[in-house]
Motif scaffolding. Structure first.
Motif, PDB file in Angstrom:
ATOM      1  N   UNK A 224      66.848  -2.944   6.381  1.00  0.00           N
ATOM      2  CA  UNK A 224      67.982  -2.223   6.940  1.00  0.00           C
ATOM      3  C   UNK A 224      67.580  -1.669   8.292  1.00  0.00           C
ATOM      4  N   UNK A 225      68.355  -1.966   9.317  1.00  0.00           N
ATOM      5  CA  UNK A 225      68.023  -1.574  10.679  1.00  0.00           C
ATOM      6  C   UNK A 225      67.883  -0.056  10.771  1.00  0.00           C
ATOM      7  N   UNK A 226      66.732   0.404  11.270  1.00  0.00           N
ATOM      8  CA  UNK A 226      66.483   1.841  11.342  1.00  0.00           C
ATOM      9  C   UNK A 226      67.392   2.528  12.349  1.00  0.00           C
ATOM     10  N   UNK A 227      67.946   1.779  13.319  1.00  0.00           N
ATOM     11  CA  UNK A 227      68.848   2.388  14.289  1.00  0.00           C
ATOM     12  C   UNK A 227      70.142   2.842  13.620  1.00  0.00           C
ATOM     13  N   UNK A 228      70.606   2.092  12.615  1.00  0.00           N
ATOM     14  CA  UNK A 228      71.798   2.509  11.888  1.00  0.00           C
ATOM     15  C   UNK A 228      71.530   3.787  11.097  1.00  0.00           C
ATOM     16  N   UNK A 229      70.326   3.901  10.573  1.00  0.00           N
ATOM     17  CA  UNK A 229      69.977   5.109   9.838  1.00  0.00           C
ATOM     18  C   UNK A 229      69.862   6.297  10.778  1.00  0.00           C
ATOM     19  N   UNK A 230      69.350   6.071  11.995  1.00  0.00           N
ATOM     20  CA  UNK A 230      69.231   7.154  12.963  1.00  0.00           C
ATOM     21  C   UNK A 230      70.598   7.716  13.333  1.00  0.00           C
ATOM     22  N   UNK A 231      71.612   6.859  13.367  1.00  0.00           N
ATOM     23  CA  UNK A 231      72.958   7.327  13.674  1.00  0.00           C
ATOM     24  C   UNK A 231      73.507   8.239  12.578  1.00  0.00           C
ATOM     25  N   UNK A 232      73.067   8.028  11.336  1.00  0.00           N
ATOM     26  CA  UNK A 232      73.555   8.851  10.228  1.00  0.00           C
ATOM     27  C   UNK A 232      72.892  10.215  10.184  1.00  0.00           C
ATOM     28  N   UNK A 233      71.708  10.349  10.794  1.00  0.00           N
ATOM     29  CA  UNK A 233      70.982  11.600  10.701  1.00  0.00           C
ATOM     30  C   UNK A 233      70.480  11.838   9.287  1.00  0.00           C
ATOM     31  N   UNK A 234      70.704  13.034   8.763  1.00  0.00           N
ATOM     32  CA  UNK A 234      70.288  13.340   7.392  1.00  0.00           C
ATOM     33  C   UNK A 234      71.381  13.054   6.381  1.00  0.00           C
TER      34      UNK A 234
END
Length: 454
Positions: free
Chosen positions: A54-64
């Motif tokens: 799973x692309x970590x950039x998508x997770x960064x957009x979600x924050x916590x």
């Protein structure tokens, strides 16, 4: 000095470096090595495994993940319920009886932690921070005499726990402006910080493990479904289509004509002209190339993330008002679920926070002895209180059964009782018998002639 360190010392420095900073230093950029990132986080987050990445950039957009509506609903239930009882100091005297001190200095401090917060607001911060970030940091502000006079909560993502090879945590680094580590950071001594953790992060033993980290993938899917629904409704629920001429004998439209038809279609069905009629010069076939909302089953797609979020946070979906639990909700099972939620989720959290307050605040700062400890007053928690109707029914059955006095029953239900109520009620059609079945009419046997002579 780094070149003088041994290989073992360099290995310890590498292990003590926070995981994210170590990855950034080794990769020297935003691109993260897929295999290493997956290896470090697959046991923690659950979305980077051998089955896929799973692309970590998508997770960064979600924050916590706290910006998701389902997460907010569950956190509100947690925060409201967790703040219901008050913190107090209990002790055991020499006779073994428990005593509660409602006016202890620690209790008074917790009632008004600082000029800008109440006890309820601090409790809301604690439970929200623990579930969203895994940690809760409370700074103990002191006066000139070194006494703790204020409790100030800090945002967990701005605090980093520091340690060395001899001690797990030596101090904390706080960045009030959220800048790069070391530029404007403030060093906070360990004795000035209350550090609450929920579980332990396998990648960093100094930090807690946030439950929401395991469902970021589901939260990302829920956000995508919500954006798709909003975009579809903004376009009057008109999905993507293909316009093709029915009769292609003349070779079909030219490129310029096709672009003109496309622009006309977007102008008629987009913006302020949504829903306007459109007349084409030739016969056209309109073919839908995307799934309709019914085919995509958006309701089911959104309920799966709701179920996962509610599960990891320990909040029944029906209590949070989520659709995943409202279908089977009734008055009876909602009441039972609230009791289950309180006993299985809130009581362990109250116990954990109270124990940390005992060891990190009461004993070191208020000279508490081994017989003193902090606890939450759960006697006023509505979900744990006995139902009055059931209580009266149980005591009435006990009195009618003849094994509880009227006075004992009155005391249990909260009524006054005196010596006049110390009587049993037993039916007249019932007599006492011994184990062999013979009646026991009197408590003592009648005196015989021999006994009288004696």
């Amino acid at each position: 000095m780094a070149e003088n360190k041994s290989r073992f010392e360099r290995a310890l420095d590498w292990l003590n470096t926070p995981t994210d900073a170590r990855i950034r230093r080794e990769q020297k950029g935003l691109l993260i090595n897929q295999s290493e990132y997956s290896y470090l986080n697959q046991a923690v987050m659950g979305y980077n495994t051998q089955s896929g990445y799973f692309d970590h950039k998508k997770l960064a957009e979600l924050g916590d993940g706290t910006g998701n509506s389902a997460v907010i609903a569950c956190l509100q239930v947690l925060a409201t319920a967790f703040a219901e009882p008050s913190l107090l100091v209990s002790s055991r005297n020499s006779e073994g009886d428990y005593e509660r001190d409602m006016n202890h200095p620690l209790v008074q401090l917790f009632r008004r932690p600082n000029p800008y917060m109440t006890q309820q607001l601090l409790a809301n911060y604690i439970v929200t921070s623990l579930n969203a970030n895994g940690d809760s940091f409370i700074y103990m502000n002191r006066n000139n005499r070194g006494q703790v006079v204020e409790l100030v909560p800090l945002m967990p993502h701005l605090v980093e726990a520091k340690g060395n090879e001899n001690e797990l945590i030596t101090h904390y680094q706080y960045q009030p402006q959220g800048g790069v580590q070391g530029e404007d950071s403030v060093k906070i001594l360990k004795k000035d910080m209350i550090h609450l953790r929920q579980n332990v992060d396998p990648n960093n033993m100094r930090r807690g493990l946030a439950p929401l980290r395991g469902v970021l993938r589901e939260i990302a899917g829920d956000e995508a479904a919500g954006q798709y629904t909003a975009a579809l409704l903004h376009n009057m629920a008109i999905p993507g289509v293909i316009l093709s001429p029915r009769d292609d004998a003349m070779g079909g439209p030219t490129r310029e004509e096709a672009e003109a038809i496309s622009e006309m279609y977007k102008e008629k069905f987009g913006g302020k002209n949504r829903g306007a009629p459109m007349v084409l010069s030739g016969a056209m076939n309109v073919e839908v190339v995307s799934f309709s909302p019914d085919q995509m089953k958006l309701a089911e797609l959104r309920r799966i993330p709701e179920e996962r979020v509610a599960a990891v946070l320990g909040v029944p979906a029906v209590l949070a008002g989520l659709g995943a639990g409202l279908d089977a909700a009734t008055f009876n099972n909602t009441k039972e679920l609230r009791e289950f939620f309180t006993e299985s989720k809130l009581v362990p959290m109250w116990t954990m926070v109270a124990q940390e307050m005992t060891h990190q605040l009461l004993r070191p700062e208020f000279n508490g002895n081994d017989n003193q400890y902090c606890e939450f007053d759960v006697s006023n928690v509505r979900a744990l209180a006995d139902d009055k109707d059931n209580l009266y029914k149980r005591m009435n059955t006990a009195v009618q059964g003849g094994w509880v006095t009227i006075g004992e029953a009155r005391k249990v239900v909260g009524l006054e009782a005196d010596d006049r109520h110390d009587v049993y009620l037993r039916p007249l059609n019932m007599i006492q018998v011994t184990e062999d079945g013979s009646p026991l009419l009197n408590d003592s046997e009648p005196a015989t002639d021999n006994n009288n002579d004696e």
